[in-house]
Write an enzyme that holds these catalytic residues in place. Sequence first.
Site, PDB file in Angstrom:
ATOM      1  N   ASP A  88      11.335 -32.513  17.572  1.00  0.00           N
ATOM      2  CA  ASP A  88      10.190 -31.634  17.821  1.00  0.00           C
ATOM      3  C   ASP A  88       9.244 -32.347  18.775  1.00  0.00           C
ATOM      4  O   ASP A  88       9.113 -33.575  18.712  1.00  0.00           O
ATOM      5  CB  ASP A  88       9.459 -31.301  16.493  1.00  0.00           C
ATOM      6  CG  ASP A  88       8.706 -29.991  16.562  1.00  0.00           C
ATOM      7  OD1 ASP A  88       7.809 -29.871  17.430  1.00  0.00           O
ATOM      8  OD2 ASP A  88       9.002 -29.081  15.766  1.00  0.00           O
TER       9      ASP A  88
ATOM     10  N   PHE B 220      15.174 -23.665  16.560  1.00  0.00           N
ATOM     11  CA  PHE B 220      13.888 -23.028  16.248  1.00  0.00           C
ATOM     12  C   PHE B 220      12.897 -23.222  17.398  1.00  0.00           C
ATOM     13  O   PHE B 220      11.882 -22.524  17.457  1.00  0.00           O
ATOM     14  CB  PHE B 220      13.225 -23.690  15.028  1.00  0.00           C
ATOM     15  CG  PHE B 220      13.948 -23.570  13.729  1.00  0.00           C
ATOM     16  CD1 PHE B 220      13.918 -22.383  13.010  1.00  0.00           C
ATOM     17  CD2 PHE B 220      14.644 -24.647  13.186  1.00  0.00           C
ATOM     18  CE1 PHE B 220      14.557 -22.270  11.781  1.00  0.00           C
ATOM     19  CE2 PHE B 220      15.286 -24.553  11.962  1.00  0.00           C
ATOM     20  CZ  PHE B 220      15.248 -23.366  11.260  1.00  0.00           C
TER      21      PHE B 220
ATOM     22  N   SER C 218      14.748 -12.500  16.778  1.00  0.00           N
ATOM     23  CA  SER C 218      13.649 -11.731  16.196  1.00  0.00           C
ATOM     24  C   SER C 218      13.963 -10.249  16.182  1.00  0.00           C
ATOM     25  O   SER C 218      14.679  -9.745  17.061  1.00  0.00           O
ATOM     26  CB  SER C 218      12.395 -11.981  17.040  1.00  0.00           C
ATOM     27  OG  SER C 218      11.412 -11.024  16.744  1.00  0.00           O
TER      28      SER C 218
ATOM     29  N   TYR D 158       7.662 -12.897  25.506  1.00  0.00           N
ATOM     30  CA  TYR D 158       8.217 -13.593  24.336  1.00  0.00           C
ATOM     31  C   TYR D 158       9.474 -12.873  23.851  1.00  0.00           C
ATOM     32  O   TYR D 158      10.518 -13.479  23.624  1.00  0.00           O
ATOM     33  CB  TYR D 158       7.178 -13.663  23.202  1.00  0.00           C
ATOM     34  CG  TYR D 158       7.800 -14.027  21.869  1.00  0.00           C
ATOM     35  CD1 TYR D 158       8.215 -15.329  21.613  1.00  0.00           C
ATOM     36  CD2 TYR D 158       8.014 -13.051  20.879  1.00  0.00           C
ATOM     37  CE1 TYR D 158       8.823 -15.653  20.405  1.00  0.00           C
ATOM     38  CE2 TYR D 158       8.609 -13.370  19.674  1.00  0.00           C
ATOM     39  CZ  TYR D 158       9.015 -14.674  19.438  1.00  0.00           C
ATOM     40  OH  TYR D 158       9.619 -14.992  18.254  1.00  0.00           O
TER      41      TYR D 158
ATOM     42  N   LYS E  22      13.844 -13.862  23.693  1.00  0.00           N
ATOM     43  CA  LYS E  22      14.817 -13.721  22.598  1.00  0.00           C
ATOM     44  C   LYS E  22      15.998 -12.864  23.060  1.00  0.00           C
ATOM     45  O   LYS E  22      17.160 -13.178  22.788  1.00  0.00           O
ATOM     46  CB  LYS E  22      14.157 -13.074  21.375  1.00  0.00           C
ATOM     47  CG  LYS E  22      13.049 -13.903  20.749  1.00  0.00           C
ATOM     48  CD  LYS E  22      13.561 -15.245  20.257  1.00  0.00           C
ATOM     49  CE  LYS E  22      12.484 -16.101  19.636  1.00  0.00           C
ATOM     50  NZ  LYS E  22      12.884 -17.508  19.482  1.00  0.00           N
TER      51      LYS E  22
ATOM     52  N   ASN F 227      -1.186 -13.558  13.876  1.00  0.00           N
ATOM     53  CA  ASN F 227      -0.417 -12.826  12.864  1.00  0.00           C
ATOM     54  C   ASN F 227      -1.280 -12.466  11.669  1.00  0.00           C
ATOM     55  O   ASN F 227      -2.277 -13.122  11.363  1.00  0.00           O
ATOM     56  CB  ASN F 227       0.800 -13.652  12.424  1.00  0.00           C
ATOM     57  CG  ASN F 227       1.759 -13.881  13.567  1.00  0.00           C
ATOM     58  OD1 ASN F 227       1.859 -14.995  14.062  1.00  0.00           O
ATOM     59  ND2 ASN F 227       2.415 -12.839  14.015  1.00  0.00           N
TER      60      ASN F 227
ATOM     61  N   ARG G 104       5.670  -3.109   8.081  1.00  0.00           N
ATOM     62  CA  ARG G 104       6.555  -4.201   8.501  1.00  0.00           C
ATOM     63  C   ARG G 104       7.383  -4.679   7.319  1.00  0.00           C
ATOM     64  O   ARG G 104       7.007  -4.481   6.159  1.00  0.00           O
ATOM     65  CB  ARG G 104       5.734  -5.399   9.004  1.00  0.00           C
ATOM     66  CG  ARG G 104       4.920  -5.155  10.251  1.00  0.00           C
ATOM     67  CD  ARG G 104       5.803  -5.123  11.491  1.00  0.00           C
ATOM     68  NE  ARG G 104       5.038  -4.864  12.706  1.00  0.00           N
ATOM     69  CZ  ARG G 104       4.718  -3.648  13.148  1.00  0.00           C
ATOM     70  NH1 ARG G 104       5.077  -2.567  12.476  1.00  0.00           N
ATOM     71  NH2 ARG G 104       4.035  -3.511  14.276  1.00  0.00           N
TER      72      ARG G 104
END
Length: 341
Positions: A33, A83, A127, A152, A156, A202, A234
């Site tokens: 990371d 990730f 996603s 974004y 994906k 979020n 959701r």
Amino acid sequence: MSKKILLLGGAGYIGSHTAVELLNAGYEVVVVDNYSNSCEESLHRVEKITGKKLAGIYEANVCDKEALEKVFSEHKIDACIQFAGLKAVGESVQKPIEYYRNNIDSTLTLIETMKKFNVNNIIFSSSATVYGEENKVPYTEEMHRGRCTNPYGWTKFMLEQILQDAAFANKDLAVVLLRYFNPIGAHESGLIGEDPQGIPNNLMPYISQVAVGKREKLTIFGNDYPTPDGTCRRDYIHVVDLAKGHVKACDYIFGMKGVEIFNLGTGTPYSVTEIVTTFERVNNLKLNYVYGPRRAGDLAESYANSDKALKVLGWKTEKTLEDMCRDSWNWQKKNPNGYRK
Ligand code: NAD
Ligand code: UDP
């Protein structure tokens, strides 16, 4: 001998919870990371929760080929979970090139390095956003993907394509694309959780920060949607259930070739108002909130059909919305400033 899994972006929200579940399941785990949206402390807490040591921790950018080659030369990796990526939808509209560079480049560099070291198993964090605006809920994996509404989402979409093309060309490759719905919650210990930098985008981190007094009020984006109470619905999934989905994907990937796609969601949608009222009820507190205008790009509803993950992986979610709300608040309360003191 236990298999060794390399987590790229493993110090982040989903990566750290996955590290816990993989260690608990007997896998060895190595993390890379660059801490662009996390910090090493989360990994120390992973070790604290599990009472086990990570096999390696590397501070490096996944776009850095030499750094990745060092990791692969020091560990015999059996599978990778990618990730690593930037994930803020609004920011991706402002900084599209940064998003394409980081998300695409890191994954390309990873695939090239895997090839060089003859590592043939990759699980990718995709996603629900790839279903776009055209498809009808609940989403199933074989639907044609739709038009994404931001850079974004396109990263994906493109990375799914890139990985499928790579698997078509290299018959030794096994690719699992995991399409996450809306992960919320935290490990029940309250030691690891979501730690957004700045103003959260979020819903759940925003709610938690209102509850802890860091933000004045929540604005619910729109109550005129064609849903039962007018607010968006959701498929919220507890991050620990999501993490366990990765363990199932690891168990599965060693017996397959080609590409498999799985939705990771509960299949049950909840509205924004239901999230707010459940959070208030289970945590016995009041949230300051108002109804405001719709947010650009939001769909009225997004939720999974998760039958395939049950049938093929034997995975299903176990935690309730109450658990999600309780665990989010437990983490926020114990760590009002996230991992920073
Ligand atoms: P996160 O930001 O907490 O974790 C991502 C991690 O990747 C961070 O630790 C960050 O420091 C690291 N990173 C980013 N770019 C890197 C690079 N070039 N090199 C090394 N490390 C890098 O996000 P998360 O919520 O844990 O998400 C993990 C993945 O799942 C992301 O790819 C995200 O797009 C995807 N995803 C997340 C959600 C969600 O709602 N959280 C939903 C669908 C998909
Ligand atoms: N939302 C909201 N207020 C906020 C943040 C989010 O009403 O401050 C709503 C948003 O409109 C969506 C839901 O909460 O309907 C989930 O949003 P989030 O950004 O968490 O996830 P998304 O589904 O957009 O990826």
